[in-house]
Motif scaffolding. Structure first.
Motif, PDB file in Angstrom:
ATOM      1  N   VAL A   6       0.843  -1.191   0.000  1.00 21.04           N
ATOM      2  CA  VAL A   6       0.000   0.000   0.000  1.00 21.04           C
ATOM      3  C   VAL A   6       0.885   1.250   0.000  1.00 21.04           C
ATOM      4  CG1 VAL A   6      -1.754   1.283   1.301  1.00 21.04           C
ATOM      5  CG2 VAL A   6      -1.874  -1.205   1.151  1.00 21.04           C
ATOM      6  N   HIS A   7       0.502   2.247  -0.782  1.00 20.79           N
ATOM      7  CA  HIS A   7       1.237   3.512  -0.872  1.00 20.79           C
ATOM      8  C   HIS A   7       1.454   4.068   0.538  1.00 20.79           C
ATOM      9  CE1 HIS A   7       2.104   7.723  -1.766  1.00 20.79           C
ATOM     10  NE2 HIS A   7       2.282   7.396  -3.041  1.00 20.79           N
ATOM     11  N   ARG A 289     -10.128   0.984   6.892  1.00 19.85           N
ATOM     12  CA  ARG A 289      -9.557   0.730   5.565  1.00 19.85           C
ATOM     13  C   ARG A 289     -10.597   0.914   4.467  1.00 19.85           C
ATOM     14  NH1 ARG A 289      -7.358  -3.261   8.643  1.00 19.85           N
ATOM     15  NH2 ARG A 289      -8.718  -4.884   7.792  1.00 19.85           N
ATOM     16  N   SER A 290     -11.814   0.462   4.707  1.00 17.88           N
ATOM     17  CA  SER A 290     -12.821   0.617   3.649  1.00 17.88           C
ATOM     18  C   SER A 290     -13.234   2.074   3.481  1.00 17.88           C
ATOM     19  CB  SER A 290     -14.051  -0.262   3.932  1.00 17.88           C
ATOM     20  OG  SER A 290     -14.794   0.211   5.026  1.00 17.88           O
ATOM     21  N   GLN A 358     -14.857  -1.924 -12.075  1.00 17.22           N
ATOM     22  CA  GLN A 358     -13.957  -3.070 -11.981  1.00 17.22           C
ATOM     23  C   GLN A 358     -12.553  -2.711 -12.475  1.00 17.22           C
ATOM     24  OE1 GLN A 358     -17.420  -3.546 -12.068  1.00 17.22           O
ATOM     25  NE2 GLN A 358     -16.722  -4.200 -10.058  1.00 17.22           N
ATOM     26  N   PHE A 359     -12.454  -2.012 -13.606  1.00 14.92           N
ATOM     27  CA  PHE A 359     -11.135  -1.578 -14.072  1.00 14.92           C
ATOM     28  C   PHE A 359     -10.527  -0.592 -13.087  1.00 14.92           C
ATOM     29  CE2 PHE A 359      -8.374   1.447 -16.145  1.00 14.92           C
ATOM     30  CZ  PHE A 359      -7.452   0.610 -16.762  1.00 14.92           C
ATOM     31  N   LEU A 360     -11.333   0.342 -12.583  1.00 15.15           N
ATOM     32  CA  LEU A 360     -10.841   1.340 -11.634  1.00 15.15           C
ATOM     33  C   LEU A 360     -10.233   0.670 -10.410  1.00 15.15           C
ATOM     34  CD1 LEU A 360     -10.847   4.478 -10.875  1.00 15.15           C
ATOM     35  CD2 LEU A 360     -12.860   3.887  -9.508  1.00 15.15           C
ATOM     36  N   ILE A 361     -10.958  -0.284  -9.822  1.00 17.18           N
ATOM     37  CA  ILE A 361     -10.450  -0.977  -8.643  1.00 17.18           C
ATOM     38  C   ILE A 361      -9.167  -1.723  -8.977  1.00 17.18           C
ATOM     39  CG2 ILE A 361     -10.916  -2.934  -7.095  1.00 17.18           C
ATOM     40  CD1 ILE A 361     -13.820  -1.968  -6.959  1.00 17.18           C
ATOM     41  N   GLY A 362      -9.147  -2.373 -10.116  1.00 15.83           N
ATOM     42  CA  GLY A 362      -7.959  -3.132 -10.494  1.00 15.83           C
ATOM     43  C   GLY A 362      -6.722  -2.262 -10.608  1.00 15.83           C
ATOM     44  N   THR A 363      -6.843  -1.128 -11.318  1.00 14.84           N
ATOM     45  CA  THR A 363      -5.660  -0.288 -11.513  1.00 14.84           C
ATOM     46  C   THR A 363      -5.233   0.392 -10.221  1.00 14.84           C
ATOM     47  OG1 THR A 363      -4.647   1.316 -13.010  1.00 14.84           O
ATOM     48  CG2 THR A 363      -6.877   1.822 -12.271  1.00 14.84           C
ATOM     49  N   LEU A 364      -6.188   0.742  -9.359  1.00 17.81           N
ATOM     50  CA  LEU A 364      -5.831   1.344  -8.072  1.00 17.81           C
ATOM     51  C   LEU A 364      -5.189   0.317  -7.141  1.00 17.81           C
ATOM     52  CD1 LEU A 364      -8.936   3.651  -7.468  1.00 17.81           C
ATOM     53  CD2 LEU A 364      -6.590   4.400  -7.935  1.00 17.81           C
ATOM     54  N   LEU A 365      -5.678  -0.919  -7.154  1.00 14.01           N
ATOM     55  CA  LEU A 365      -5.032  -1.983  -6.370  1.00 14.01           C
ATOM     56  C   LEU A 365      -3.608  -2.218  -6.858  1.00 14.01           C
ATOM     57  CD1 LEU A 365      -7.861  -4.660  -5.935  1.00 14.01           C
ATOM     58  CD2 LEU A 365      -6.701  -3.424  -4.091  1.00 14.01           C
ATOM     59  N   ASP A 366      -3.432  -2.267  -8.161  1.00 16.42           N
ATOM     60  CA  ASP A 366      -2.105  -2.529  -8.726  1.00 16.42           C
ATOM     61  C   ASP A 366      -1.132  -1.399  -8.429  1.00 16.42           C
ATOM     62  OD1 ASP A 366      -3.050  -4.925  -9.706  1.00 16.42           O
ATOM     63  OD2 ASP A 366      -3.347  -4.183 -11.755  1.00 16.42           O
ATOM     64  N   HIS A 371      -6.719  -0.481  -0.193  1.00 20.13           N
ATOM     65  CA  HIS A 371      -6.491  -1.610   0.711  1.00 20.13           C
ATOM     66  C   HIS A 371      -7.206  -2.833   0.157  1.00 20.13           C
ATOM     67  CE1 HIS A 371      -4.660   0.724   3.971  1.00 20.13           C
ATOM     68  NE2 HIS A 371      -5.594   1.652   3.757  1.00 20.13           N
ATOM     69  N   GLU A 372      -6.463  -3.893  -0.090  1.00 17.04           N
ATOM     70  CA  GLU A 372      -7.082  -5.130  -0.554  1.00 17.04           C
ATOM     71  C   GLU A 372      -7.656  -5.933   0.609  1.00 17.04           C
ATOM     72  OE1 GLU A 372      -8.241  -8.750  -2.068  1.00 17.04           O
ATOM     73  OE2 GLU A 372      -6.654  -8.658  -0.539  1.00 17.04           O
ATOM     74  N   ASP A 373      -7.041  -5.839   1.786  1.00 14.63           N
ATOM     75  CA  ASP A 373      -7.414  -6.674   2.925  1.00 14.63           C
ATOM     76  C   ASP A 373      -8.587  -6.065   3.696  1.00 14.63           C
ATOM     77  OD1 ASP A 373      -5.738  -4.564   3.641  1.00 14.63           O
ATOM     78  OD2 ASP A 373      -4.949  -5.606   5.392  1.00 14.63           O
TER      79      ASP A 373
END
Length: 620
Positions: A6-7, A289-290, A358-366, A371-373
């Motif tokens: 995480v950043h 986190r959420s 879905q793309f937004l979440i993916g690129t922000l996670l990457d 927070h993924e957890d």
């Protein structure tokens, strides 16, 4: 593949939120843990109470409710057929009841909540009830759940104050699993730029009312949510990234088989979440986190400024203390990835088609910006939200989305953003603190220094505009529009005239303790200024001709008047007395107006929601 770290700024903001919230969050979690029951909640009711709870039921539902074995699910809906966004909810309860029955539960329509439309009330007295309707919705949700018949809840709502109100109310029953169920956007109509063009022509007297109505009717033309990226669509995106929708549920159109399948799956899913092996209360889904994930998604898409209040109030309902400083620090590292009207020409359907949430979440996670957890209604881990829902015959399933945006004029990856920082910024200075949405403001318009022209309402400004008195560089000040003064109405009606002044080559800005929300456009607007004028804020001391600086690049908001001179001035145009705040139901909300807190604390009437403090009036 190991998770991306995480950043550090995202991590640090999350850490300090958790630190400052430690006592209030712990008290909240203790409270909801104490409210949890080990079996169906209605098992604790006396026979007379329980009999009232299923007196109108029949068949298998009656047997299930009297048998004390199957979980009970509350349906709480904002349905009405006046509002296009909520009209599709009419069919949902019967779908939900059948799906819950199939999953081994029983669903009952527990209560309705009001849903008002800011589009209809814009510029009218009824708009002064809009923000307070969030608290009414939260209280109505609490009333619906207070029967203690339920082990889970489905919250049906879409627009501005409705989703935050439903969620705040549900968080008071945070031991219950809850899923938010949307309706989806209407089909794309008249392009938003064309709609804005006709509005501006009308404001200048160069288009007729008939031409304006034709354009508006072509924009808002069917059932479903308005397609611009205002508060309604910001609601949907933010709560999905927070894990409160089923993955991909936000922007599926109404009246489609997929929309129905997602609604039915929400019913099955909340039944599963109420059971011991998958028990997931909403008070655990809404975590530090959420909440940070929600803020990040808002910033990354240039979403509605209303959420600088709504997210603060939602977090507080879960014992979490979120501040505007948190928004500001996150905005400094979160890139702007979406260009959706009013930030661009595309609408929310174009965003969805380009890859959407879905793309937004993916690129922000990457990029390590989410927070993924986290816990979600779909299960543990935000990675579940990288997949989109599809129908395989009659079966609902989820599939991976493309790893690239299908239209980079609308949606971009984190490595190639529209801007390196978020679409919202905080301003501060000797006038107080305010929010500005810069994602739609051109760089050359982000710094304005000009004389002030002061008004106490929208009509005075519009009269001056039509009289040609503002055809110059000017900082328009509209004061006594804050929550304590008159309920903090949105001031969309100013936009066409302000835009026309800007197009004539003038340096134009707006400063107000009111709101502009998701429709904030090309004019730099310092909004939600706190302390508000009605609470004795410096805004009440500005006079016509005072030089004002609004600098969105450095975060500065100052009136260039010596501190001693400013303090010496009387407070101008004091708050309206209660006798004048009547009509259109406003007198019914006087108690809320007295109790409401400042904008940077969520403009809430509830105060702290932890044990021992619940219901304490918020301080102004």
């Amino acid at each position: 593949m190991p998770p991306v770290p995480v950043h550090p700024v995202v991590e640090e903001v999350t850490r300090r939120i958790a630190h400052r919230s430690a006592a209030s969050r712990s008290a909240y979690l203790d409270r909801i843990a104490g409210a949890r029951s080990t079996g169906p909640a209605r098992a604790g009711l006396a026979c007379g109470n329980l009999a009232h709870g299923f007196a109108a039921c029949s068949g298998t539902d009656r047997l299930a409710l009297s048998g004390l074995r199957k979980p009970g699910i509350a349906i709480i809906s904002a349905y009405n057929d006046l509002l296009s966004a909520h009209q599709p909810l009419h069919e949902y309860p019967e779908w939900i009841k059948a799906a819950a029955r199939e999953a081994g539960g029983v669903a009952q329509f527990a209560g309705g909540v009001p849903a008002m439309c800011d589009g209809i009330t814009q510029g009218r007295d009824g708009m002064e009830l809009s923000l307070f309707s969030r608290e009414v919705i939260a209280m109505a949700t609490g009333i619906a759940l207070s029967h203690e018949m339920f082990d889970g809840a489905l919250l049906l709502g879409v627009c501005d104050k409705i989703v935050p109100g439903l969620l705040i109310g549900a968080l008071s029953f945070g031991h219950l699993p809850a899923i938010l169920v949307p309706a989806g956007p209407m089909a794309s109509g008249l392009p938003n730029k064309e709609k804005a063009r006709v509005r501006q022509l009308f404001a200048e007297g160069r288009a007729t009312r008939e031409e304006l109505l034709e354009a508006e009717s072509a924009s808002y033309h069917s059932a479903g949510t308005c397609t611009f990226y205002g508060t309604a669509n910001s609601n949907q995106l933010v709560v999905e990234v927070m894990g409160l929708h089923l993955p991909g549920a936000s922007f599926v159109p109404p009246g489609t088989p997929l929309r129905r399948a997602l609604t039915e799956e929400a019913a099955r899913r909340v039944v599963a979440l109420s059971r011991e092996d998958e028990y997931t209360p909403v008070g655990a889904v809404v975590s530090e986190r959420s909440v940070v994930n929600g803020v990040v998604s808002l910033l990354a898409t240039g979403g509605s400024t209303n959420h600088t209040m709504h997210l603060v109030a939602i977090a507080a309902a879960a014992g979490i203390q979120l501040t505007w400083d948190d928004f500001a620090d996150l905005s400094s590292v979160v890139p702007l990835l979406a260009s959706v009207y009013p930030n661009g020409s595309a609408d929310i359907n174009h965003f969805h088609a380009a890859g959407g949430v879905q793309f937004l979440i993916g690129t922000l996670l990457d990029a390590g910006l989410l927070h993924e957890d986290v816990r979600t209604v779909a299960g543990d881990g935000l990675h579940r939200y990288r997949r989109e829902p599809v129908l395989d015959g009659d079966r609902l399933t989820w599939r991976e989305v493309p790893t690239r945006s299908l239209d980079e004029t609308v949606l971009r990856p984190a490595g190639a953003p529209f801007a390196p920082d978020g679409g919202l910024r905080m301003l501060s200075g000797n006038l107080g603190r305010a929010v500005i949405k810069v994602s739609a403001v051109a760089h050359e318009h982000r710094v304005v220094r000009a004389p002030a022209r002061v008004f106490t309402g929208q009509q005075g400004f519009l009269d001056a505009f039509r009289a040609g008195e503002l055809d110059r560089d000017v900082v328009v000040v509209i004061r006594h529009q804050g929550p304590r003064a008159n309920g903090m109405p949105e001031l969309h009606g100013l936009t066409p005239a302000l835009g026309a002044l800007m197009d004539r080559g003038h340096r134009i800005a707006l400063i107000t303790d009111g709101r502009m929300s998701g429709a904030s456009g090309k004019v730099p607007a310092a909004i939600q200024l706190t302390p508000e004028a009605a609470a004795g804020g410096p805004l009440a001391r500005i006079e016509d001709g005072d030089e004002v600086v609004l600098d969105a690049t450095t975060g500065r908001l100052d009136v260039l008047v010596e501190a001693t001179e400013l303090a010496r001035r009387p407070l101008r145009d004091g708050p309206a007395d209660e006798a004048s705040w009547t009509g259109t139901g406003r007198e019914l909300f006087t108690a809320l107006r007295r109790a409401v807190g400042p904008a940077d604390q969520g403009a809430s009437v509830f105060g702290s929601m932890t044990p021992g403090h619940f219901g304490a009036p918020a301080r102004v």
